[in-house]
Write a protein that holds these residues in place. Structure first.
Motif, short mmCIF file in Angstrom:
data_model
loop_
_atom_site.label_atom_id
_atom_site.label_comp_id
_atom_site.label_asym_id
_atom_site.label_seq_id
_atom_site.Cartn_x
_atom_site.Cartn_y
_atom_site.Cartn_z
N PRO A 13 0.81 -1.22 0.00
CA PRO A 13 0.00 0.00 0.00
C PRO A 13 0.84 1.27 0.00
O PRO A 13 1.96 1.30 0.53
N GLY A 14 0.30 2.32 -0.60
CA GLY A 14 0.97 3.61 -0.61
C GLY A 14 1.78 3.83 -1.86
O GLY A 14 2.02 2.91 -2.65
N ALA A 15 2.22 5.06 -2.04
CA ALA A 15 2.99 5.45 -3.22
C ALA A 15 4.43 5.73 -2.84
O ALA A 15 4.70 6.39 -1.83
N ILE A 16 5.37 5.26 -3.67
CA ILE A 16 6.78 5.49 -3.39
C ILE A 16 7.10 6.98 -3.36
O ILE A 16 8.05 7.41 -2.70
N GLU A 17 6.29 7.79 -4.04
CA GLU A 17 6.51 9.24 -4.04
C GLU A 17 6.34 9.84 -2.64
O GLU A 17 6.83 10.93 -2.37
N GLN A 18 5.63 9.13 -1.75
CA GLN A 18 5.46 9.61 -0.38
C GLN A 18 6.63 9.24 0.52
O GLN A 18 6.83 9.86 1.57
N ALA A 19 7.37 8.23 0.12
CA ALA A 19 8.43 7.72 0.98
C ALA A 19 9.52 8.77 1.20
O ALA A 19 9.87 9.53 0.29
N HIS A 20 10.02 8.83 2.43
CA HIS A 20 11.17 9.65 2.82
C HIS A 20 10.85 11.14 2.90
O HIS A 20 11.74 11.95 3.16
N LYS A 21 9.61 11.53 2.69
CA LYS A 21 9.26 12.95 2.69
C LYS A 21 8.63 13.35 4.01
O LYS A 21 8.12 12.51 4.76
N PRO A 22 8.63 14.67 4.33
CA PRO A 22 7.86 15.11 5.49
C PRO A 22 6.38 14.88 5.24
O PRO A 22 5.92 14.86 4.09
N ASP A 23 5.63 14.69 6.33
CA ASP A 23 4.20 14.39 6.26
C ASP A 23 3.93 13.15 5.40
O ASP A 23 2.98 13.10 4.61
N GLU A 24 4.77 12.15 5.56
CA GLU A 24 4.57 10.87 4.89
C GLU A 24 3.21 10.30 5.31
O GLU A 24 2.83 10.37 6.47
N PHE A 25 2.50 9.71 4.36
CA PHE A 25 1.19 9.15 4.68
C PHE A 25 0.90 7.93 3.82
O PHE A 25 1.53 7.68 2.79
N VAL A 26 -0.08 7.16 4.28
CA VAL A 26 -0.69 6.11 3.48
C VAL A 26 -2.20 6.33 3.56
O VAL A 26 -2.72 6.65 4.64
N SER A 27 -2.88 6.22 2.45
CA SER A 27 -4.32 6.46 2.46
C SER A 27 -5.05 5.25 3.03
O SER A 27 -4.61 4.10 2.88
N ILE A 28 -6.18 5.52 3.67
CA ILE A 28 -7.00 4.43 4.22
C ILE A 28 -7.51 3.55 3.09
O ILE A 28 -7.62 2.33 3.24
N ASP A 29 -7.78 4.15 1.94
CA ASP A 29 -8.23 3.36 0.79
C ASP A 29 -7.17 2.37 0.37
O ASP A 29 -7.46 1.20 0.07
N GLN A 30 -5.90 2.81 0.34
CA GLN A 30 -4.82 1.90 -0.02
C GLN A 30 -4.68 0.78 1.00
O GLN A 30 -4.47 -0.39 0.64
N MET A 31 -4.83 1.11 2.28
CA MET A 31 -4.73 0.09 3.31
C MET A 31 -5.87 -0.91 3.18
O MET A 31 -5.68 -2.12 3.36
N SER A 32 -7.05 -0.43 2.82
CA SER A 32 -8.19 -1.33 2.63
C SER A 32 -7.94 -2.28 1.46
O SER A 32 -8.27 -3.48 1.53
N GLN A 33 -7.36 -1.75 0.38
CA GLN A 33 -7.04 -2.61 -0.76
C GLN A 33 -6.01 -3.68 -0.37
O GLN A 33 -6.12 -4.84 -0.77
N CYS A 34 -5.01 -3.28 0.40
CA CYS A 34 -4.00 -4.23 0.85
C CYS A 34 -4.61 -5.31 1.73
O CYS A 34 -4.32 -6.51 1.57
N LEU A 35 -5.47 -4.90 2.66
CA LEU A 35 -6.11 -5.87 3.54
C LEU A 35 -7.00 -6.82 2.74
O LEU A 35 -7.07 -8.02 3.04
N GLY A 36 -7.66 -6.30 1.71
CA GLY A 36 -8.47 -7.17 0.85
C GLY A 36 -7.60 -8.24 0.19
O GLY A 36 -7.99 -9.42 0.11
#
Length: 385
Positions: free
Chosen positions: A352-375
């Motif tokens: 889940p998540g986008a590599i573009e978010q990695a290593h940056k300030p305010d790094e995040f993962v969306s709840i939608d992405q986490m739901s897809q991963c859990l599915g």
């Protein structure tokens, strides 16, 4: 509680451990070990030589070969000098996203896998599921290499590995290798007015970098015709050239930090051979004419295998079925996947998540992405029974 609620709490706890690569990850590993042991998993913890880092390997299901590994690294990059809008080690939720250092890279996947453990444990598993959580991926994949050695000693042969790096839950079946080096030059200091009496380490380092630039251009012509990478050739990057103390002092020390990302092993061999010949046949003899103790030494920071796309890949086929995605891609960034592949497993990167978010300030993962991963991980249950 729902599996999403469990994942939220697990991720909140995982983010609270500031497992920057320079620091210990033992608190987080103990937390995960307690959680998995509580689910009935057989848990192994293997420490590094310092005793301050550890890998975790846990198993649910029968003790046999052919299992499926869910893997993630526990370390995160530093937050120093980054402008965060909230405490990076306290998870916050806003606008459908979970924020915190490691939320995306890659504690989100670890939390999802750990949240599924109690569900897997309640099943009559016919195929083992393994949880592999490593240290020091961000600085050379040292933990994964140690884990691979430990698994070889146990003669355990899982068949499939899913590495949960952030891919937007898309399937990655190949990536370049990542070879990182530090080359050190030892010359002889002296007064700038008498360069003939010294050995200028910076000047020799510059000549070394010039060869790196030549090789960088040559490698473009060596790109395989069927390369799927962007760019399609092996790349070289000079990350730093450091040396000297003053305008009028001949520098006696210099350092070049550089990396190479091979698309094929023979490129790495070619670069190594050319640089070795440059140093042994040209640079070092010239330096030693003035100072017999002069030298050039290259330190291997990490030589991480690439993930080679394979025609026969059970991991890819399974994850395609689980996600409904009919396409597998390749990327240029590196992961621990190649290390698992060298153990004989079929491997994909999908998390889940986008590599573009990695290593940056305010790094995040969306709840939608986490739901897809859990599915995806919930549907994996059908492959375990």
């Amino acid at each position: 509680m729902s599996v999403l609620d469990d994942t939220r709490q697990l991720l909140r706890d995982l983010i609270s451990y500031p497992t920057v690569s320079a620091d210990s990850n033992l608190g987080l590993i103990k937390y995960l070990a307690d959680h998995l042991h509580g689910c009935g998993a057989r848990v192994d913890i293997w420490h590094d030589e310092t005793g301050t880092k550890a890998n975790l390997f846990a198993t649910l299901g029968p003790e046999r070969d052919g299992g499926i590994v869910l893997s993630g690294h526990s370390d995160v990059v530093p937050v120093t000098d980054q402008d965060w809008s909230s405490d990076p080690f306290t998870m916050t939720e806003r606008d459908g996203k979970w924020y915190g250092r490691g939320a995306c890279d890659m504690k989100g996947f670890i939390a999802a896998a750990a949240a599924m453990a109690p569900r897997y444990a309640r099943m009559e598993l016919q195929r083992p599921v393994h949880f592999a959580f490593t240290y020091d991926e961000e600085i050379g994949c040292f933990g994964a290499r140690a884990l691979a050695a430990a698994l070889q000693k146990r003669d355990l042969r899982p068949a499939v590995a899913i590495i949960g790096e952030p891919t937007m839950v898309q399937i990655i079946e190949g990536h370049k290798g990542c070879h990182e080096y530090t080359t050190r030059f030892t010359g002889l200091e002296g007064h700038g007015s008498r360069p003939d009496l010294g050995v200028n380490a910076v000047e020799y380092a510059v000549r070394y970098v010039a060869k790196l630039l030549e090789l960088k251009a040559e490698l473009q012509a060596r790109a395989p015709a069927d390369s799927r990478f962007t760019p399609p050739w092996t790349t070289i990057n000079t990350g730093a050239l450091v040396g000297g103390v003053a305008h009028n002092v001949i520098p006696g020390k210099a350092r070049v930090d550089w990396e190479m990302r091979p698309v094929q092993p023979r490129d790495a061999d070619y670069v190594s051979t050319v640089l070795h010949q440059l140093c042994q046949d040209e640079l070092i003899p010239q330096m030693r004419r003035t100072h017999p103790e002069a030298d050039i030494h290259t330190e291997v920071i990490g030589e991480i295998d690439g993930l080679q796309p394979m025609d026969d890949n059970e991991a890819r086929d399974i994850v395609m079925e689980l996600t409904g995605c009919r396409h597998a891609d390749v990327v240029s960034f590196g992961t621990e996947a190649g290390i698992f592949q060298t153990l004989g497993m079929s491997v994909v990167v999908c998390g889940p998540g986008a590599i573009e978010q990695a290593h940056k300030p305010d790094e995040f993962v969306s709840i939608d992405q986490m739901s897809q991963c859990l599915g995806m991980l919930e549907r994996l249950s059908a492959k375990l029974v």
